[in-house]
Structures are given as structure tokens and as C-alpha cells.
Design a protein around this motif. Structure first.
Motif, PDB file in Angstrom:
ATOM      1  N   PHE A 209      21.845 -21.061 -38.327  1.00 10.17           N
ATOM      2  CA  PHE A 209      21.005 -21.921 -37.479  1.00 10.17           C
ATOM      3  C   PHE A 209      20.329 -22.700 -37.996  1.00 10.17           C
ATOM      4  N   GLU A 210      19.334 -22.680 -38.599  1.00  8.49           N
ATOM      5  CA  GLU A 210      17.936 -22.958 -39.290  1.00  8.49           C
ATOM      6  C   GLU A 210      18.073 -24.391 -39.837  1.00  8.49           C
ATOM      7  N   ALA A 211      19.612 -24.981 -40.679  1.00  8.22           N
ATOM      8  CA  ALA A 211      19.636 -26.432 -40.723  1.00  8.22           C
ATOM      9  C   ALA A 211      20.617 -26.751 -41.543  1.00  8.22           C
ATOM     10  N   ARG A 212      21.147 -28.064 -41.981  1.00  9.89           N
ATOM     11  CA  ARG A 212      21.846 -28.161 -42.345  1.00  9.89           C
ATOM     12  C   ARG A 212      21.536 -28.814 -43.604  1.00  9.89           C
ATOM     13  N   PRO A 213      22.672 -27.752 -44.949  1.00  4.39           N
ATOM     14  CA  PRO A 213      22.708 -28.907 -46.267  1.00  4.39           C
ATOM     15  C   PRO A 213      22.035 -30.211 -46.656  1.00  4.39           C
ATOM     16  N   TRP A 214      22.159 -30.475 -45.945  1.00  2.00           N
ATOM     17  CA  TRP A 214      21.957 -32.796 -46.488  1.00  2.00           C
ATOM     18  C   TRP A 214      20.262 -32.828 -45.932  1.00  2.00           C
ATOM     19  N   GLU A 215      19.858 -31.741 -44.716  1.00  3.51           N
ATOM     20  CA  GLU A 215      18.083 -31.991 -44.621  1.00  3.51           C
ATOM     21  C   GLU A 215      17.680 -31.372 -45.523  1.00  3.51           C
ATOM     22  N   LEU A 216      17.263 -29.965 -46.823  1.00  6.97           N
ATOM     23  CA  LEU A 216      16.786 -29.590 -47.358  1.00  6.97           C
ATOM     24  C   LEU A 216      16.342 -30.294 -48.894  1.00  6.97           C
TER      25      LEU A 216
END
Length: 670
Positions: A209-216
């Protein structure tokens, strides 16, 4: 080589290739869930169906069907389209609608393939089944209701990791994947099943629940947790590194990474040094950069060349070069990178190199391991040894007995045996085509054992025209780069301690015997408040490996470069900029003002560092004492807590407590 026709395109394929591989050679995309290039063929998901003539008039699983002369393969016929839609429909019968809350969302094979090959609607209206939660330890989070029984994790655990602790229970619709007795997965490579899982059944527990791949933001880097030089991708958001994933490099790590590589990153934001400190009245107190530099300058004035530097295990070559130039400018000559106290001959780098290469060792057919626990010291070299064994290699060990995940013949733990090897072993090595000897850190610590290993090169036939089987496994990412830059004082760290330098630079060195340096003024340049910072008189906050670009040389002498992913916290700065600014205050300005200029100076001094790839040391055998005696002790006591970043990582602390020391952790109800 058989010729086949794929959708009207005639191609030639290698003998033994499958229809799926033939289709890919023709540029056709074949969907799959269970098939993986590095695992055995299971043929149980049926997603890779194609139409093949001659053959029965039905779709066939291309992953398990050998390509044969004259085959006509169709990947785009109506039969194939309907068959794939049907398979996808079956796979989704019981799959929960978890996509909005699933950590696999955005990089999920099931999502992608259901869009590309699914019907868009289901004819099934029965209740979905649910699976009770499984526990796989602190690394792997399970939601097994999502599992489609592709068995990739089962095959990886058995074939690659060598720890067959994941398997299937029950049959048919009731089939479930679980660990043995639902215990934590105890392989140091267990995190790779997260990458292998094509759905969201196995995900990363620390990353949940840390992040979605497109945010990184994705940055290409090199791992520093061991000396293998694993190629990694650092995924960050803002100033925080959220996860590390392996990159494919068949010469080094294939597509795997150890659990330490993946999950020590939560230690990057804990126990960080973010401002300078100066010791006053026995206590370290916060200071400005000017105050810290002034304290060092005061000592340097009276040092009169009595200056030394000890490099830590995770340093990049640029930092070590800048420190070397500063010590030299101050009149010092003592440089050391073997902070643990090792002292071995480095007059020939080929004699302390992994000469067979990491990829080449899987072609060895007789292997002698001397004083090494490869499973901990270099897990991804250990997987190569497993591949060699599958090809028929035999393995002998000299040293403490450890579980390497494969069958070995133990010679005992008397170092003297290397100078008097059993006759049957010598005959087996002489008869083999590619014999190999691998020394570890435990062997290098025994006086005379390095010389005995080199003396065994000729009787064992280790070096031939097309093969060099003499290998040394290092455990520190900075070791080979440090040796190329001259970080090896005869006598090691103890010799430097005996010389009692007035000014000592600890470059990220946390495992030095600090009690021997009581007379020295210690300047610690590093990123974590670990052992080195506690012993220091001045602390200058530096950057971790994700916070600076750098050059690294792995245990086989392969030069690789990593990029900067995030900025260092607070007042911390990249190490070379600290040394450059300090050199001005000390009156010996270093001759570079930019990172590019620093690299150019380093390349001029050590040309081998300028080209990426194997440095290629010329083979030469130094004349060394060869009369070892006594028992060999393995240097690594805890796989998960080997450096400052790991020791600051809650995930690594829990792995150590649970997987190595048997601590129990209560699971909260979800």
C-alpha cells in the motif's frame, strides 16, 4: 535446425526450441502465466494456446510442444482467439475484484492479458471461492484467494533457490499454494517470487500500500549489499526510495536479487546522519560545516603526513579516489579497504579475482569451495553453482559445514588439507574439463591458505588456455574497486593502527576495530549513525548509494555504473563534494570541481575503470607462503545485518530475528 511457419512467416529455429519460442522468434506475442524462461515447463495455465498443423484439430499449449520441421503454426486464428478467451474466463471464475486495492495493480499480467485476450464478460454466476490466508514470513505478503495456481513460486523455490518449501495442497478447485506447515519462507532469495507471481497473490510485504508504479521515478543503479554487483532499478517518489527491483543482466544476476538487496532500503531513512557533529567534552554535539572543518584543520596542521583512510564496504570508486587524493596531498600513504582486518597479498589482482566469471562458473564440472558460505556471501553465485550441478558438476567443500542447498562432499575443516588434497579429488579435477576452486573470506583470513590455493592451481589443472578456474569471492561491493585504487596497506588495518596516524578518515567504515585507534583523531564520512559514527571525533554526513552516482567493481572485476536516484537528507552531501570542500580548508585543494572532472582524473589514474565491463586482469601467480594450519571460521554471522543500512532496516531486523534466531511474531488480524 527445423524450419517452421508462424502466421505465414517461415523461420528457422534452434533444435529443441518450443513452439512458444518459435513464435517469439517470429515476433509474435504469446500470452502466458505459468511459463517462465528460467523455470521448468509446467504447461498448466493453458493461456499460450496456438493452432498447429499437422496435429489434432484443437488448440495446443505452445510452451510444452516441441517445434518440429514443417509445422504450420497459427497464433491469430479464430480457434485460438476463442480458446484464449475461454481460458481467461476460467481463470477469472474465482479471482476476486481486488484490482483497486491490490499492490500488483498497474504491473499485473492478469490485468494486461485479460484486457488483451479476454471476452470482456463472464458466463459464470456461481459464488467465488475464498482461500484462508497463508503466512510466508516478513518479506512476502499473501492474498491467496487471487492465486491462479501457475506454480511459478513452487518451481522457483525448488529449482533456483534450492529450498523446496512452497508447494500445493488439495486437488481441483480446492488446490492451494502454501509454505510447508505455513512457516516463513527461509530462503535468502524468497523475494523473487513476488516478481514471478503474475497476479497479486504474492506481493512485497514491506512495500504494501505504499505507491502505484506510475507514481515512481525509476533509476538504474548497482546494488552494494554484496560483491556480486546485482543490477537494480531504484523506484523512488520525492526524496524517498520505496523499493528496489532487479534488472536483467545475464552476465551477473540474471533477473534475481537477494532479499537483502530488495528490502534493506527501508533502512535508508532511519538512523541517518543529516548534520555534522563534533566531539566536545566526550560527547558528539551538532555543529556547522565550518566548525567541523575547522576541528579537522586544527589536527591536520600537526599531523605532518601522519594521515590514513579506511574505506567501508559500500563505497563507490569516485569517493575512494577523492579520499586517496586528499590523503596523498596531506602527505599520507596509508590506505585500507579491508576494514574487517584481512591481510592478503594483492600484488596480482588476478589472484584475488573471480576469474571464471559469475556466468562462466555454471559451466564448471568440478568445484572446490574453500572457506566460504556461498549461500550467504554471494547468493546469486550459489544459484549458478546449482545450475552447474544440474549439468553434472560435483562439489567438494573445505571449511565449516553449512547448508548450501545442494549435495557436497566435505573434506573437513582443517586448513592444512588444501596443501595435501586427497588423491581421488586431484584425479577428478585433472580429468574434468572446467575445474574451479572458489575461496571465500574465511579462507583469506587463514595465514598461508591463499598461497596453498595458488599452489594448487597447477596440480588441479585450474588454469588452461580457454579457462581460468581460480576464484575468490569477496563480500564487499567496494573491495575490487578499492584494490584497483590502492586501498591495501601491507598488514591491513592492524598495521595502520600500529602506525597510530594522527588523522584517520573513516569513509563509511563501520566494522573497524576502533579500540586499536584510540590515539587517532577519527573523521567519519558516512550516512548512518552506526559503529563508525559512535567512535568518531568529527562526523561529516555523506550520501548512501541511492543518493549519488558511482562506479562499482564486482568480485569478477566487472566495472559497472549506477545513477543517483534521490537527494541525501538534511545537510548531508555527496562524499566527493565533502572531501573537495575540506581540501580547500586544509590548504590542499583537490584538482577537480565537478563530478565529471573527478571521473576524468580517476580514469587517467586507473584506466581500467574507464570502460564498463570486465577489467580483464592478466593472470599471474605471486609467490606466497603455502603452509596453512588450523580451522577455518566463516566471517558472516548474520546474513541480514551485515552493514549499517541493514542494521537500520526494520525489515532486515525482523528477518534476522525470525528466520535466523527463531523469534515468534504475532500476526495482527486484518
Amino acid at each position: 535446425m527445423p524450419k517452421v511457419t508462424v502466421d505465414g512467416i517461415e523461420i528457422e529455429v534452434p533444435a529443441g526450441a518450443t513452439v512458444l519460442q518459435a513464435c517469439e522468434l517470429a515476433g509474435k506475442e504469446i500470452p502466458r502465466f505459468c511459463y517462465h524462461e528460467r523455470l521448468s515447463i509446467a504447461g498448466n495455465c493453458r493461456m499460450c494456446l496456438v493452432e498447429v498443423k499437422p496435429g489434432p484439430p484443437k488448440p495446443q499449449a505452445s510452451c510444452a510442444l516441441p517445434a518440429a520441421e514443417g509445422q504450420e503454426i497459427r497464433t491469430d486464428s479464430e480457434m485460438v482467439k476463442k480458446a484464449r478467451e475461454g481460458v481467461m474466463e476460467f481463470l477469472l471464475i474465482n479471482h476476486p475484484l481486488d484490482c483497486p486495492i491490490c499492490d500488483q495493480g498497474g504491473e499485473c499480467d492478469l490485468q494486461d492479458q485479460s484486457i488483451a485476450y479476454g471476452r470482456g464478460a463472464s458466463r459464470f454466476h456461481e459464488n467465488k471461492r475464498a482461500v484462508t490466508e497463508k503466512y510466508m514470513g516478513p518479506i512476502v505478503k499473501t492474498v491467496m484467494t487471487r492465486c491462479i495456481q501457475c506454480t511459478r513460486c513452487v518451481r522457483f523455490a525448488e529449482e533456483v533457490a534450492g529450498v523446496p518449501e512452497i508447494g500445493a495442497i488439495h486437488r481441483g478447485e480446492n488446490m492451494q499454494i502454501t509454505t510447508y506447515l505455513e512457516h516463513a519462507a527461509k530462503s535468502e532469495l524468497s523475494g523473487n517470487v513476488v516478481d514471478l507471481c503474475p497476479v497479486g497473490a504474492l506481493t512485497s510485504k514491506p512495500y504494501a500500500f505504499e505507491a502505484r508504479p506510475w507514481e515512481l521515478k525509476k533509476t538504474l543503479a548497482i546494488d552494494v549489499m554484496d560483491a556480486v554487483g546485482t543490477n537494480i532499478r531504484v523506484d523512488s517518489r520525492g526524496r524517498a526510495v520505496l523499493r528496489v527491483l532487479p534488472r536483467i543482466n545475464d552476465d551477473v544476476n540474471e533477473e534475481w536479487a537477494s532479499d537483502k538487496t530488495r528490502h534493506a532500503v527501508d533502512g535508508l531513512i532511519r538512523k541517518r546522519l543529516d548534520k555534522p557533529y563534533v566531539r566536545k567534552d566526550g560527547k558528539l554535539v551538532p555543529a556547522t560545516w565550518d566548525e567541523a572543518f575547522a576541528a579537522i584543520a586544527q589536527v591536520a596542521k600537526g599531523a605532518a603526513g601522519s594521515v590514513a583512510a579506511i574505506a567501508g564496504d559500500q563505497l563507490d570508486c569516485e569517493t575512494m579516489f577523492a579520499a586517496r587524493e586528499l590523503v596523498t596531498a596531506l602527505g599520507g600513504t596509508m590506505l585500507e579497504g579491508r576494514q574487517g582486518g584481512l591481510d592478503y597479498d594483492v600484488s596480482s589482482l588476478s589472484a584475488v579475482n573471480f576469474n571464471s566469471t559469475i556466468a562462466g562458473i555454471e559451466n564448471a564440472d568440478a568445484i572446490l569451495l574453500v572457506g566460504t558460505n556461498l549461500r550467504w556471501e554471494a547468493p546469486l553465485i550459489n544459484t549458478r553453482i546449482r545450475k552447474a550441478i544440474k549439468k553434472g558438476a560435483k562439489v567438494w567443500t573445505l571449511g565449516p559445514d553449512v547448508d548450501l542447498t545442494y549435495k557436497v562432499t566435505s573434506l573437513g575443516n582443517d586448513a592444512a588439507l588444501l596443501a595435501n588434497l586427497p588423491k581421488d579429488l586431484v584425479e577428478a579435477f585433472r580429468a574434468s574439463h572446467r575445474p574451479a576452486l572458489i575461496m571465500g573470506g574465511g579462507a583469506l583470513a587463514v595465514p598461508g591458505l591463499h598461497g596453498a590455493a595458488l599452489a594448487a592451481v597447477e596440480p588441479l589443472g585450474l588454469v588452461r588456455d580457454d579457462w581460468n578456474g581460480f576464484n575468490v569471492v569477496h563480500m564487499a561491493a567496494a573491495r575490487m574497486g578499492g584494490l584497483m585504487l590502492g586501498y591495501a596497506t601491507p598488514g591491513g588495518a592492524k598495521a595502520i593502527a600500529k602506525a597510530a596516524p594522527k588523522l584517520l578518515f573513516l569513509m563509511g567504515a563501520d566494522d573497524v576495530p576502533f579500540d586499536l585507534f584510540g590515539q587517532s583523531f577519527k573523521v567519519y564520512v558516512g550516512h548512518h549513525g552506526d559503529k563508525g559514527a559512535h567512535a568518531a571525533d568529527v562526523i561529516l554526513p555523506g550520501a548512501a548509494y541511492t543518493e549519488k552516482a558511482g562506479t562499482y567493481v564486482n568480485t569478477e572485476g566487472r566495472v559497472q555504473r549506477g545513477e543517483k536516484a534521490v537527494f541525501a537528507p538534511g545537510d548531508a552531501r555527496e562524499d566527493w563534494t565533502i572531501l573537495r570542500a575540506l581540501s580547500d580548508v586544509l590548504g590542499h585543494p583537490l584538482p577537480f570541481d565537478s563530478f565529471d572532472a573527478l571521473r576524468a582524473a580517476m580514469y587517467a589514474a586507473v584506466p581500467a575503470l574507464a570502460e564498463e565491463g570486465l577489467a580483464g586482469y592478466d593472470w599471474s601467480v605471486p609467490s606466497l607462503p603455502a603452509a596453512p594450519s588450523g580451522e577455518i571460521a566463516l566471517p558472516m554471522k548474520d546474513f541480514y545485518l551485515t552493514n549499517a543500512i541493514c542494521r537500520a532496516s526494520p525489515t532486515m531486523q525482523r528477518c534476522s530475528a525470525e528466520l535466523l534466531h527463531g523469534a515468534d511474531f504475532a500476526e495482527a488480524a486484518e
